[in-house]
Design a protein around this motif. Structure first.
Motif, PDB file in Angstrom:
ATOM      1  N   TYR A  15      70.062  44.744  25.817  1.00 31.91           N
ATOM      2  CA  TYR A  15      70.354  43.549  26.614  1.00 31.91           C
ATOM      3  C   TYR A  15      71.862  43.424  26.854  1.00 31.91           C
ATOM      4  CZ  TYR A  15      70.363  38.733  28.236  1.00 31.91           C
ATOM      5  OH  TYR A  15      70.550  37.597  28.989  1.00 31.91           O
ATOM      6  N   LEU A  27      72.722  45.857  29.548  1.00 28.03           N
ATOM      7  CA  LEU A  27      72.264  45.325  30.832  1.00 28.03           C
ATOM      8  C   LEU A  27      73.250  44.311  31.381  1.00 28.03           C
ATOM      9  CD1 LEU A  27      70.103  44.951  33.049  1.00 28.03           C
ATOM     10  CD2 LEU A  27      68.987  43.281  31.562  1.00 28.03           C
ATOM     11  N   GLU A  41      69.923  49.125  35.973  1.00 28.83           N
ATOM     12  CA  GLU A  41      69.546  47.812  35.447  1.00 28.83           C
ATOM     13  C   GLU A  41      68.029  47.664  35.387  1.00 28.83           C
ATOM     14  OE1 GLU A  41      71.473  45.013  38.006  1.00 28.83           O
ATOM     15  OE2 GLU A  41      73.463  45.835  37.574  1.00 28.83           O
ATOM     16  N   SER A  42      67.360  48.117  36.432  1.00 27.28           N
ATOM     17  CA  SER A  42      65.899  48.041  36.482  1.00 27.28           C
ATOM     18  C   SER A  42      65.268  48.873  35.375  1.00 27.28           C
ATOM     19  CB  SER A  42      65.401  48.514  37.851  1.00 27.28           C
ATOM     20  OG  SER A  42      63.991  48.504  37.907  1.00 27.28           O
ATOM     21  N   GLU A  63      65.809  47.067  32.051  1.00 28.46           N
ATOM     22  CA  GLU A  63      64.914  45.909  31.954  1.00 28.46           C
ATOM     23  C   GLU A  63      63.500  46.355  31.582  1.00 28.46           C
ATOM     24  OE1 GLU A  63      65.380  44.095  35.760  1.00 28.46           O
ATOM     25  OE2 GLU A  63      66.935  42.717  35.082  1.00 28.46           O
TER      26      GLU A  63
END
Length: 217
Positions: free
Chosen positions: A38, A41, A64-65, A68
């Motif tokens: 996290y 990210l 980022e995707s 996640e």
């Protein structure tokens, strides 16, 4: 009789030791690896906001995707290993929490009903019942070929009864030869036996599979 009791005590000790280690690993995944990802990210999102080139922005969004998605997978794995709600809130809330993740992962809708007054359950027994329900739902996702499951909790003063029916394709118990599936079914029965409870599995081709659990309270 003493030999049987001794074997059950050894099995209980082994399972308890495994569960304690699983709980530790689940905590490390969620609080350690999950939190680190996290932070990465958040850092990537900051870099993206400052990036000028379109191709760089697109690349950062892809990263980022991916992170996640990885965070979500770690969260699911952590809950599968040991749901926090099981220790803090009890069996029924833990099952409800797991079902949400289960449905979002496999697309299988689980209709859960609970009747009677919920009673407190010793943690070891609560973990055992959770594991059996978890194994049942995992088997449904792998083998049942269904999109709907019905689960009932029936609370009595001295007993908890749980029924799980999948409305799937079913199978013949006496002819079942998938080693992993059959060993999973055997483990479910063994876990319930060690709690003093029972696990009864029935299945009919074209009508689905039912699992009936009973746990003395």
């Amino acid at each position: 009789m003493d030999v049987l009791k001794s074997k059950q005590q050894v099995s209980t000790y082994i399972i308890h030791s495994q569960e304690e280690e699983i709980k530790r690993i689940a905590f490390e995944l969620h609080e350690g690896v999950g939190q680190n990802l996290y932070s990465i990210l958040t850092g990537l999102q900051f870099v993206e906001s400052a990036a000028q080139e379109p191709h760089m922005k697109n690349y950062l969004r892809e990263m980022e995707s991916l992170i996640e998605k990885t965070i979500q997978e770690i969260r699911l794995l952590s809950v599968e290993l040991h749901p926090p709600a099981l220790t803090t809130l009890g069996l029924l809330p833990a099952i409800k929490s797991y079902i949400k993740l289960y449905t979002s992962t496999f697309g299988i809708l689980v209709e859960l009903e609970s009747t009677g007054k919920e009673n407190s359950i010793p943690e070891r027994n609560s973990i055992a019942v959770f594991r059996v329900c978890q194994e049942a739902l995992t088997n449904i996702a792998k083998y049942a070929d269904t999109s709907n499951v019905k689960m009932n909790f029936i609370w009595n003063n001295d007993e908890l009864k749980i029924t799980i029916h999948d409305f799937g394709k079913g199978f013949k118990l006496e002819e079942h030869d998938d080693h992993h599936h059959s060993s999973g079914l055997a483990a479910m029965k063994e876990r319930m036996l060690l709690t003093g409870g029972k696990c009864i599995i029935s299945s009919k081709i074209g009508e689905g599979t039912s699992i009936d659990l009973s746990l003395p309270l």
